[in-house]
Design a protein around this motif. Structure first.
Motif, PDB file in Angstrom:
ATOM      1  N   GLY A  69      42.608 -19.885  91.358  1.00  0.00           N
ATOM      2  CA  GLY A  69      42.138 -18.879  92.295  1.00  0.00           C
ATOM      3  C   GLY A  69      40.678 -19.014  92.665  1.00  0.00           C
TER       4      GLY A  69
ATOM      5  N   GLU B  58      43.350 -10.646  97.221  1.00  0.00           N
ATOM      6  CA  GLU B  58      44.748 -11.063  97.130  1.00  0.00           C
ATOM      7  C   GLU B  58      45.225 -11.507  98.514  1.00  0.00           C
TER       8      GLU B  58
ATOM      9  N   GLN C 186      47.318 -11.892  91.671  1.00  0.00           N
ATOM     10  CA  GLN C 186      45.987 -12.411  91.369  1.00  0.00           C
ATOM     11  C   GLN C 186      45.173 -12.486  92.656  1.00  0.00           C
TER      12      GLN C 186
ATOM     13  N   HIS D  47      42.045 -14.352  94.833  1.00  0.00           N
ATOM     14  CA  HIS D  47      41.681 -15.753  95.065  1.00  0.00           C
ATOM     15  C   HIS D  47      40.322 -15.795  95.743  1.00  0.00           C
TER      16      HIS D  47
ATOM     17  N   LEU E 142      39.577 -14.907  86.128  1.00  0.00           N
ATOM     18  CA  LEU E 142      40.839 -15.474  86.603  1.00  0.00           C
ATOM     19  C   LEU E 142      41.361 -16.558  85.658  1.00  0.00           C
TER      20      LEU E 142
ATOM     21  N   GLY F 175      43.623 -17.396  80.168  1.00  0.00           N
ATOM     22  CA  GLY F 175      42.820 -16.432  80.899  1.00  0.00           C
ATOM     23  C   GLY F 175      41.334 -16.580  80.682  1.00  0.00           C
TER      24      GLY F 175
END
Length: 503
Positions: A457, A236, A79, A81, A435, A429
């Protein structure tokens, strides 16, 4: 020599024979092979657990090797951020690349980039403001960082953000005074767009992210196509580490000088001094010359960091939901026991690996449910005005482990989200930037329910404390990083309008 030690020795021998850049993939190593103590690093994970530290990821690169790559539930590997104001360091780096390509000049006045015609409050001082002044936050523009960055807020309420910043009056002579100014970094992003014909994001994909192998990113733009120069870039953690590794290597990557070496050297030298502090500022980077070892950092709200120490050949990346990276940094510093490989310690390596694995797992469940849950279940509460822009909320309790939350927001359509009632937040989600969002709640008393709406995130973590009374609720809202101030407002499940905000 142990099997583990001989394996890492083979990796190091191979690395010595061939150039290595982590464009496609990072290489991994035991901490001991890079002069670090796994036992001390494992202790950091104990600290996080015992203090419930809201860290989201920890990445440690030494000598170009990943020695720790950890993700703390509910944030997950793969994921991206929100890097918050780390974005500023990326914006200045892109300006450095544009300067290297002769699209911009370091000492170029803003009037040369944007044209002088139509700029308000244009005096002799403003004519002397250059791109370098924007990069060092010493433009002299009347930019105020107090009251939650009030100038940034006003800029975002204007119809043309770049023009708003250009039109500000001058407060100081350019170069004389450091003043934290997010809007100035947005103006720098606009200058990149003027010079290259591309948004900073598109320019980055071509000249920075592409060469570094960064393929997973998001970066919003204003209504005129200018990427947010001050924040909201999403990356990431391992890709954040690539940026740190580029800076560590003086802007060089795979035999190419992506960022001019002279610019990069100047970026990590003191260009501005913060009043009343030992901290200094380069070109979008915070400098800590008096620390042992010395380091420079890209620094963002909530604990986002890319910390680089050339002296120790190390890059450390933190992401989180509002914590102090220095608390974990103390363990990292203590683990740096040698600049040469240490004897392998398989037991400590195994303990560290177990700690990394445990960090990624959700906590064990617990639960409690009062009789009032049945009464309020399924009721839609219309909310009075509040800083989050929440219009209504509804909680549905159908069991002791999971509830459902329907939260109506001004800014976007929110799906129904599961709420963990057993001590384990549930992840769903389609949050901001696509995110995940983690929501967990508990009954604090027979009439008070508390839930945490954690954007993970995206850094923001909101706490709602709902006190039920008849058809009404009182909502106490707070946010962990104080992006909004704690506030109290009301809601009602009746047909009448929601009551006014409580003061």
């Amino acid at each position: 020599m142990s099997v583990v030690a001989s394996g890492y020795a083979g990796i190091l021998d191979a690395a010595a024979q061939e150039p290595y850049w982590p464009t496609q993939e990072w290489r991994h190593s035991s901490p001991e092979a890079q002069g670090m103590d796994s036992e001390v690093l494992a202790n950091a994970f104990d600290y996080v657990r015992e203090h419930q530290t809201p860290i989201h990821s920890l990445t440690i690169i030494r000598n170009g090797y990943v020695v720790v790559d950890a993700y703390f539930w509910p944030f997950q590997k793969g994921q991206y951020h929100d890097v918050a104001s780390v974005t500023k360091s990326v914006t200045t780096t892109l300006a450095g690349i544009a300067i290297g390509k002769h699209a911009l000049e370091l000492h170029q006045p803003l009037t040369s980039v944007f044209g002088a015609q139509g700029i308000a409050n244009l005096d002799e001082r403003k004519k002397r403001v250059t791109l370098e002044h924007l990069m060092t936050m010493s433009s002299g523009l009347d930019c105020d960082a107090s009251q939650g960055e009030i100038t940034l807020s006003r800029m975002r309420q204007s119809s043309d953000w770049s023009r708003f910043m250009l039109d500000l009056p001058m407060r100081d002579e350019p170069g004389n005074h450091f003043e934290y100014c997010s809007g100035g970094m947005h103006l720098l992003s606009a200058a990149i767009t003027r010079a290259t014909g591309q948004s900073a994001f598109d320019f980055a994909r071509r000249e920075l992210f592409g060469p570094l192998g960064i393929n997973h990113a998001a970066w919003p733009a204003d209504g005129h196509g200018v990427s947010y120069g001050w924040g909201d870039l999403h990356l990431e953690p391992l890709d954040m580490a690539k940026l740190g590794y580029l800076w560590l290597n003086d802007g060089r990557w795979e035999g190419r000088q992506l960022v001019p070496a002279a610019w990069m050297r100047a970026a990590v030298r003191p260009q501005a001094q913060l009043e009343g502090s030992d901290e200094q500022y380069g070109y979008g980077l915070w400098l800590q010359p008096n620390r042992k070892p010395s380091l420079f950092e890209a620094n963002g709200r909530g604990g986002q960091r890319i910390s680089v120490s050339p002296e120790k050949n190390i890059v450390v990346v933190f992401t989180g939901g509002t914590f102090e990276p220095g608390d974990i940094g103390a363990f990292i510093l203590a683990s740096l026991t040698s600049d040469q490989p240490l004897p392998e310690n398989p037991a400590a390596v195994a303990r560290l690996a177990a700690a990394v694995s445990d960090a990624a797992r959700p906590p064990p469940p617990v639960s409690f449910m009062p009789p009032l849950a049945r009464t309020v279940s399924g009721k839609r509460y219309v909310l009075s005005e509040n800083p989050l822009g929440a219009k209504s909320l509804m909680l549905t309790f159908s069991g002791a482990e999971v509830a459902q939350l329907q939260l109506e927001l001004n800014s976007r359509h929110e799906p129904s989200r599961p709420v963990g009632l057993d001590g384990t937040p549930r992840v769903s989600g389609n949050g901001n930037f696509g995110l995940p969002v983690a929501v967990g709640g508990r009954w604090e008393s027979s009439n008070t329910f508390v839930f945490d709406y954690n954007e993970v995130g995206n850094i923001n973590a909101y706490r709602f404390r709902l006190t039920f009374s008849g058809d009404d609720i009182v909502v106490d809202l707070s946010e962990r990083s104080q992006v909004i101030q704690p506030t109290r407002f009301r809601g009602t499940s009746g047909n009448r309008a929601a009551p006014a905000q409580v003061h």
